[in-house]
Design a protein around this motif. Structure first.
Motif, short mmCIF file in Angstrom:
data_model
loop_
_atom_site.label_atom_id
_atom_site.label_comp_id
_atom_site.label_asym_id
_atom_site.label_seq_id
_atom_site.Cartn_x
_atom_site.Cartn_y
_atom_site.Cartn_z
N UNK A 56 -93.83 29.53 -79.20
CA UNK A 56 -92.90 29.82 -78.50
C UNK A 56 -93.39 30.77 -77.02
N UNK A 57 -92.45 29.84 -75.96
CA UNK A 57 -92.57 31.23 -74.29
C UNK A 57 -91.62 30.94 -74.26
N UNK A 58 -90.80 32.46 -73.83
CA UNK A 58 -89.82 32.45 -72.96
C UNK A 58 -89.99 33.63 -71.29
N UNK A 59 -89.53 33.12 -70.61
CA UNK A 59 -88.70 34.11 -69.35
C UNK A 59 -88.55 35.43 -69.87
N UNK A 60 -88.02 36.68 -68.62
CA UNK A 60 -87.24 37.64 -68.84
C UNK A 60 -86.35 37.19 -69.71
N UNK A 61 -85.39 36.30 -69.06
CA UNK A 61 -83.87 36.32 -69.06
C UNK A 61 -83.98 35.30 -70.11
N UNK A 62 -84.86 34.56 -70.50
CA UNK A 62 -85.26 33.83 -72.43
C UNK A 62 -84.82 34.73 -73.00
N UNK A 63 -86.07 36.13 -72.83
CA UNK A 63 -86.43 36.68 -73.83
C UNK A 63 -84.94 37.94 -74.15
N UNK A 64 -84.10 37.87 -72.92
CA UNK A 64 -83.46 38.88 -72.77
C UNK A 64 -81.98 38.10 -73.97
N UNK A 65 -81.49 36.74 -73.80
CA UNK A 65 -81.34 35.83 -74.56
C UNK A 65 -81.59 35.80 -75.88
N UNK A 66 -83.49 35.90 -76.05
CA UNK A 66 -83.16 36.07 -77.47
C UNK A 66 -83.13 36.77 -78.66
N UNK A 67 -83.53 38.13 -77.55
CA UNK A 67 -82.60 39.26 -78.25
C UNK A 67 -81.48 39.32 -78.27
N UNK A 68 -80.59 38.95 -77.41
CA UNK A 68 -78.86 38.87 -77.75
C UNK A 68 -78.59 38.14 -78.94
N UNK A 69 -79.12 36.51 -78.69
CA UNK A 69 -79.02 35.36 -79.66
C UNK A 69 -79.59 35.82 -81.45
N UNK A 70 -80.86 36.43 -81.28
CA UNK A 70 -81.12 36.88 -82.67
C UNK A 70 -80.84 38.16 -83.24
N UNK A 71 -79.93 38.57 -82.50
CA UNK A 71 -79.51 40.49 -82.86
C UNK A 71 -81.02 41.25 -83.58
N UNK A 72 -81.32 40.93 -82.08
CA UNK A 72 -82.94 42.04 -81.74
C UNK A 72 -82.81 43.13 -80.95
N UNK A 73 -83.61 44.19 -81.18
CA UNK A 73 -84.13 45.20 -80.41
C UNK A 73 -85.23 45.38 -79.99
N UNK A 74 -85.65 45.69 -79.19
CA UNK A 74 -87.16 45.79 -78.52
C UNK A 74 -86.98 47.47 -78.99
N UNK A 75 -88.15 47.87 -80.15
CA UNK A 75 -88.69 48.86 -81.35
C UNK A 75 -89.53 49.55 -80.34
N UNK A 76 -91.03 48.43 -79.68
CA UNK A 76 -91.47 49.70 -78.95
C UNK A 76 -92.11 48.37 -77.45
N UNK A 77 -92.64 49.03 -76.63
CA UNK A 77 -93.99 48.41 -75.70
C UNK A 77 -94.84 48.87 -74.75
N UNK A 78 -96.11 48.41 -75.58
CA UNK A 78 -97.32 49.26 -75.03
C UNK A 78 -97.66 48.46 -74.41
N UNK A 79 -98.55 48.86 -72.76
CA UNK A 79 -99.34 48.49 -72.00
C UNK A 79 -100.81 47.81 -72.74
#
Length: 135
Positions: A56-79
């Motif tokens: 699956x692929x999503x843009x920034x807006x899709x990522x926010x929608x993915x988090x919201x609709x799946x009731x997920x939270x970003x836990x970690x982000x590393x470059x």
């Protein structure tokens, strides 16, 4: 069904921003308490979800929608610095054209992320995407 993104059957000539690549871990769902791993390349996100499905692929807006609709939270982000942008691009192109067979531990979301980063020249390894191990 909650939003997972759009299937990326082929990248064609879309050059993703591999100079801004990140490992993303979001909260898991259902019995998965270990979270879920995604690849981020600039404004694009990639992941696998399903027993035998295309990535699956999503843009920034899709990522926010993915988090919201799946009731997920970003836990970690590393470059994740990648030396071989073309390699990462070729790998995401290759993986997008085939179904990903989810085999729980050996072939899961973390393995997908590792394949893309490895093709980009990174030695990034996700020993475990369980959130307690990130702390």
């Amino acid at each position: 069904m909650a939003y997972l993104g759009e299937h990326l059957y082929s990248c064609r000539v879309i050059p993703f921003e591999w100079s801004s690549a990140h490992l993303i871990i979001v909260s898991g769902s259902g019995p998965n308490m270990c979270g879920h791993a995604l690849v981020n390349a600039g404004l694009n996100y990639f992941h696998v979800d399903g027993l035998n499905d295309y990535p699956w692929m999503m843009d920034e807006g899709g990522y926010k929608r993915y988090l919201r609709e799946n009731r997920k939270k970003e836990l970690h982000r590393r470059f994740v610095p990648l030396k071989n942008h073309d390699g990462a691009q070729r790998k995401i192109e290759q993986l997008s054209a085939q179904r990903w067979r989810w085999l729980l531990i050996p072939n899961n979301c973390a393995a997908f992320v590792e394949e893309v980063f490895s093709a980009g020249g990174s030695k990034e390894s996700i020993l475990s995407n369980c959130p307690v191990r990130w702390k």
